[in-house]
Design an enzyme around this catalytic site. Structure first.
Site, PDB file in Angstrom:
ATOM      1  N   HIS A 199       2.001   6.077  -9.999  1.00  0.00           N
ATOM      2  CA  HIS A 199       1.257   4.988 -11.337  1.00  0.00           C
ATOM      3  C   HIS A 199      -0.449   4.414 -11.354  1.00  0.00           C
ATOM      4  CE1 HIS A 199       1.631   1.121 -10.588  1.00  0.00           C
ATOM      5  NE2 HIS A 199       3.274   1.228  -9.649  1.00  0.00           N
TER       6      HIS A 199
ATOM      7  N   HIS B  50      -1.372   2.316  -8.392  1.00  0.00           N
ATOM      8  CA  HIS B  50      -1.786   3.281  -7.020  1.00  0.00           C
ATOM      9  C   HIS B  50      -2.543   4.192  -6.845  1.00  0.00           C
ATOM     10  CE1 HIS B  50       3.403   3.713  -7.776  1.00  0.00           C
ATOM     11  NE2 HIS B  50       2.773   2.478  -6.954  1.00  0.00           N
TER      12      HIS B  50
ATOM     13  N   CYS C 126      14.283  -8.381   0.056  1.00  0.00           N
ATOM     14  CA  CYS C 126      14.123  -8.043  -1.254  1.00  0.00           C
ATOM     15  C   CYS C 126      13.653  -6.078  -0.705  1.00  0.00           C
ATOM     16  CB  CYS C 126      12.440  -8.452  -1.458  1.00  0.00           C
ATOM     17  SG  CYS C 126      12.002  -7.246  -3.406  1.00  0.00           S
TER      18      CYS C 126
ATOM     19  N   CYS D 153      10.309  -4.715  -1.665  1.00  0.00           N
ATOM     20  CA  CYS D 153       9.257  -5.194  -0.573  1.00  0.00           C
ATOM     21  C   CYS D 153       9.512  -4.393   0.946  1.00  0.00           C
ATOM     22  CB  CYS D 153       9.187  -6.628  -0.646  1.00  0.00           C
ATOM     23  SG  CYS D 153       8.620  -6.872  -1.876  1.00  0.00           S
TER      24      CYS D 153
ATOM     25  N   CYS E   1      12.961 -12.308  -5.635  1.00  0.00           N
ATOM     26  CA  CYS E   1      12.022 -11.866  -4.712  1.00  0.00           C
ATOM     27  C   CYS E   1      10.329 -12.375  -6.014  1.00  0.00           C
ATOM     28  CB  CYS E   1      11.610 -10.669  -4.407  1.00  0.00           C
ATOM     29  SG  CYS E   1      10.039  -9.788  -4.813  1.00  0.00           S
TER      30      CYS E   1
ATOM     31  N   HIS F 103       9.025  -9.338  -7.048  1.00  0.00           N
ATOM     32  CA  HIS F 103       8.971  -7.748  -8.280  1.00  0.00           C
ATOM     33  C   HIS F 103      10.442  -8.388  -9.093  1.00  0.00           C
ATOM     34  CE1 HIS F 103       8.592  -5.208  -4.659  1.00  0.00           C
ATOM     35  NE2 HIS F 103       8.536  -4.051  -5.088  1.00  0.00           N
TER      36      HIS F 103
ATOM     37  N   LYS G 221       2.772  -7.905 -12.623  1.00  0.00           N
ATOM     38  CA  LYS G 221       1.790  -7.194 -11.413  1.00  0.00           C
ATOM     39  C   LYS G 221       2.752  -5.423 -12.698  1.00  0.00           C
ATOM     40  CE  LYS G 221       2.841  -4.466  -7.378  1.00  0.00           C
ATOM     41  NZ  LYS G 221       3.548  -4.369  -6.500  1.00  0.00           N
TER      42      LYS G 221
ATOM     43  N   LYS H  51       6.631   0.847 -12.382  1.00  0.00           N
ATOM     44  CA  LYS H  51       7.090   2.126 -13.197  1.00  0.00           C
ATOM     45  C   LYS H  51       7.635   1.365 -14.177  1.00  0.00           C
ATOM     46  CE  LYS H  51       7.827   5.699 -13.589  1.00  0.00           C
ATOM     47  NZ  LYS H  51       6.511   6.639 -13.514  1.00  0.00           N
TER      48      LYS H  51
HETATM   49  N1  MSP Z   1       5.160   1.299   1.249  1.00  0.00           N
HETATM   50  C1  MSP Z   1       4.319  -0.023   1.450  1.00  0.00           C
HETATM   51  C2  MSP Z   1       2.889   1.115   2.333  1.00  0.00           C
HETATM   52  C3  MSP Z   1       3.204   0.541   3.737  1.00  0.00           C
HETATM   53  S1  MSP Z   1       1.436   1.399   4.105  1.00  0.00           S
HETATM   54  C4  MSP Z   1       1.564   1.446   5.701  1.00  0.00           C
HETATM   55  C5  MSP Z   1       4.125  -0.261   0.565  1.00  0.00           C
HETATM   56  N2  MSP Z   1       3.991   0.717  -1.152  1.00  0.00           N
HETATM   57  S2  MSP Z   1       3.644   0.685  -2.639  1.00  0.00           S
HETATM   58  O1  MSP Z   1       3.817   2.016  -3.348  1.00  0.00           O
HETATM   59  O2  MSP Z   1       5.126  -0.186  -3.330  1.00  0.00           O
HETATM   60  O3  MSP Z   1       2.661  -0.057  -2.767  1.00  0.00           O
HETATM   61  C6  MSP Z   1       1.587   0.787  -2.725  1.00  0.00           C
HETATM   62  C7  MSP Z   1       0.303   0.174  -2.920  1.00  0.00           C
HETATM   63  O4  MSP Z   1       0.210   0.092  -4.345  1.00  0.00           O
HETATM   64  C8  MSP Z   1       0.152  -1.433  -2.133  1.00  0.00           C
HETATM   65  O5  MSP Z   1      -1.307  -1.198  -1.537  1.00  0.00           O
HETATM   66  C9  MSP Z   1       0.153  -1.989  -3.994  1.00  0.00           C
HETATM   67  O6  MSP Z   1      -0.382  -3.234  -3.641  1.00  0.00           O
HETATM   68  C10 MSP Z   1       0.074  -1.147  -4.810  1.00  0.00           C
HETATM   69  N3  MSP Z   1       0.105  -1.229  -6.050  1.00  0.00           N
HETATM   70  C11 MSP Z   1       0.978  -1.514  -6.795  1.00  0.00           C
HETATM   71  N4  MSP Z   1       1.152  -1.617  -7.534  1.00  0.00           N
HETATM   72  C12 MSP Z   1      -0.181  -1.984  -8.270  1.00  0.00           C
HETATM   73  C13 MSP Z   1      -0.510  -2.770  -9.048  1.00  0.00           C
HETATM   74  N5  MSP Z   1       0.119  -3.474 -10.585  1.00  0.00           N
HETATM   75  N6  MSP Z   1      -2.068  -2.875  -9.715  1.00  0.00           N
HETATM   76  C14 MSP Z   1      -2.747  -2.340  -8.325  1.00  0.00           C
HETATM   77  N7  MSP Z   1      -1.581  -2.028  -7.198  1.00  0.00           N
HETATM   78  C15 MSP Z   1      -0.869  -2.065  -6.736  1.00  0.00           C
HETATM   79  O7  MSP Z   1       3.549  -1.005  -0.827  1.00  0.00           O
END
Ligand code: MSP
Length: 526
Positions: free
Chosen positions: A20, A23, A129, A132, A151, A154, A302, A305
């Site tokens: 999304h 990411h 969680c 996380c 959490c 989440h 935050k 999805k």
């Molecule tokens: N798999 C772990 C990361 C492992 S790194 C060795 C993870 N994955 S995640 O897909 O949940 O999140 C990845 C990244 O996306 C995180 O840095 C998280 O902060 C970022 N984001 C997820 N939602 C976000 C927003 N709404 N805004 C900005 N970044 C966000 O955590």
């Protein structure tokens, strides 16, 4: 010791769902940083990838009636990789934690720690969680109205887990880490993130559970295959396994450790505490910087999805274009802070900054060189004070953008420096009124007109170079329109440090009016 390669990483993303906007935000930032350093002439390595083990992925696959591997393959192939291609992400590698090049090395790394006495067997009970993939401490939880513990990230109930696990002696690394943070004040960025980590470590660290035995979707612990390695230990190691750890020593030394790990603020502790401690424990060099970005928010939460209300990156790129998309989030939100997206704000900035200020300038200048000089860039005759001001403006913008983006990861500040310069050039044209000067057909009039148009075109040359890392497609269009390639070579080879050196465009260059850089927006789709 820093390695010869400037190494940038994104988090590896969980593939329980499609990517999304949140990411894409981090991945675009990493791409801009990467391209910026490439245009400094440095060797750069940009890594991204996917985190495919753990309970969260396993449960999602189960719920969809497929194996976890099938699930991951499908999402990576159909959603994640295509999006990065679509957004013009110039990553050098894409690591998946289910690849053998990764899993074998993870086992070796953990075995080494075990052999060194850094790992022991123990028991643990605590709230976990799955979102996380983390045991939570009391301070990480909030209470729902009915008293259920949730959490804080989440907003979902935590599960009470009790297991016999292997533990890494993280608690022993507190003093060493504090000493390291003290000696390397730029290790954690921004300051608020640094303070959070310092406070956390000062309170004392607990040992870290690094294995799980109640499910099997993970890398087996080599000396006790009833356990799988904790997904975060597995995931963090991607930064080492992708660049040759245990497989290609020369390459590993060439690239490792990362100069910048870009992470969301929710995964800061893993990167700024656990990861360096793991490396210290195995005698490996620690990264240069962990830069935490804020969250993209929707309705005060935050963006995730479930609360995205259906907006995908592609819904925005199909309306605003890929370049504008890459630009918008970095331009609108100070890196490190939270920010919210709104269709109205994007539309307003697109129209005023991209289309009116920048796009119009580019097309006006090309049109005037076409109309008054038959598309051949004239030589500047005599520069006066007004020209000197533009020249200084470009030098200033280039130096500032280089420092802010390249050194400080202040993307917003760097982009603003360039756009302030664009405004300055617009002001210059408004004052010099080349369309009026054009009516004076004397030699002096022609010479003055030539000076004005060379100045404006040369200013745009600098802008194209400085915006190329952010907006590669439109910068290339502008480069082509200025006929710059013939004399200066390809845009990607232009050094950002030299973007402010005046006089690079050669008179006689073929200037053409290409397609409009930022077309008027269609109506917002229903
Ligand atoms: N798999 C772990 C990361 C492992 S790194 C060795 C993870 N994955 S995640 O897909 O949940 O999140 C990845 C990244 O996306 C995180 O840095 C998280 O902060 C970022 N984001 C997820 N939602 C976000 C927003 N709404 N805004 C900005 N970044 C966000 O955590």
């Amino acid at each position: 010791m820093p390695s010869p390669t400037y190494y940038v990483s994104t988090p590896i993303y969980y593939v329980n769902d499609a990517p999304h906007l949140g990411h894409a935000y981090t991945t675009v930032a990493g791409d801009v940083l990467t391209r910026w350093h490439r245009q400094r002439g440095e060797k750069v390595w940009y890594l991204t990838g996917t985190d495919e083990h753990g309970q969260k992925i396993m449960r999602t696959a189960e719920a969809n009636g497929v194996t976890p591997q099938e699930w991951c393959d499908k999402l990576v192939g159909e959603a994640w990789q295509p999006l990065w291609e679509h957004l013009n992400i110039a990553n050098d590698d894409f690591i998946r934690t289910t690849q053998k090049r990764h899993t074998d090395r993870v086992q070796e790394f953990v075995q080494d720690l075990y052999d060194k006495g850094e790992i022991y067997k123990g028991g643990y009970e605590g709230p976990y969680c799955v979102g996380c993939e983390e045991y939570k401490l009391p301070g990480d939880l909030i209470r729902a109205e009915d008293g259920t513990e949730l959490c804080a990230i989440h907003k979902k109930p935590v599960e009470l887990l009790k297991e016999e696990n292997y533990f890494f002696k993280l608690s022993e690394y507190g003093p060493k880490l504090l000493e390291f943070y003290e000696a390397n004040t730029g290790f954690i960025q921004p300051e608020s993130a640094r303070n959070e980590v310092l406070n956390f470590v000062r309170q004392g660290l607990q040992d870290l559970s690094i294995s799980r035995s109640t499910f099997d979707w993970g890398v087996p612990v080599p000396w006790d295959p009833q356990h799988v390695i904790y997904v975060w230990v597995d995931a963090l190691l991607n930064y080492a396994t992708a660049v040759g750890y245990g497989a290609d020593q020369a390459r590993f030394e060439e690239v490792f450790p990362a100069d910048v790990h870009l992470v969301g603020k929710d995964i800061l502790r893993f990167h700024a505490i656990i990861w360096p401690a793991m490396l210290m424990a195995n005698g490996l060099p620690v990264p240069g910087k962990v830069a935490a970005n804020g969250w993209l928010m929707v309705g005060g939460e935050k963006m995730s999805k479930s609360n995205l209300t259906g907006i995908k990156p592609q819904d925005l790129t199909s309306h605003f274009g890929v370049d504008a998309y890459r630009w918008y989030f970095l331009r609108a939100i100070a890196f490190g802070q939270d920010g919210s997206f709104s269709w109205e704000d994007f539309t307003a900035r697109y129209t005023s900054e991209l289309a009116n200020d920048y796009g119009n300038l580019a097309s006006r200048v090309a049109a005037m060189v076409g109309k008054y000089f038959g598309g051949e860039l004239p030589a500047a005759a005599a520069d006066g004070a007004a020209e000197a001001a533009v020249q200084e403006g470009l030098a200033r913008a280039a130096a500032e953008a280089d420092r802010r983006i390249g050194d400080e990861l202040d993307f917003q500040g760097g982009i603003l420096a360039v756009f302030d310069f664009v405004k300055q050039v617009n002001g210059y044209l408004t004052e010099q009124e080349p369309w009026k000067v054009a009516k004076d057909e004397s030699d002096a009039g022609r010479a003055r007109l030539a000076t004005i148009l060379y100045t404006a075109a040369e200013a745009l040359r600098g802008v194209a170079v400085l915006l190329n890392p952010v907006m590669p497609d439109t910068s290339q269009q502008l480069w082509d329109s200025l006929g710059a390639e013939a004399a200066l070579g390809s845009l990607a080879d232009q050094r950002v440090q030299e973007a402010g050196v005046w006089g690079a465009l050669t008179p006689g260059a073929k200037v053409t009016k290409g397609a409009v850089l930022f077309p008027r927006l269609e109506e917002k789709p229903a």
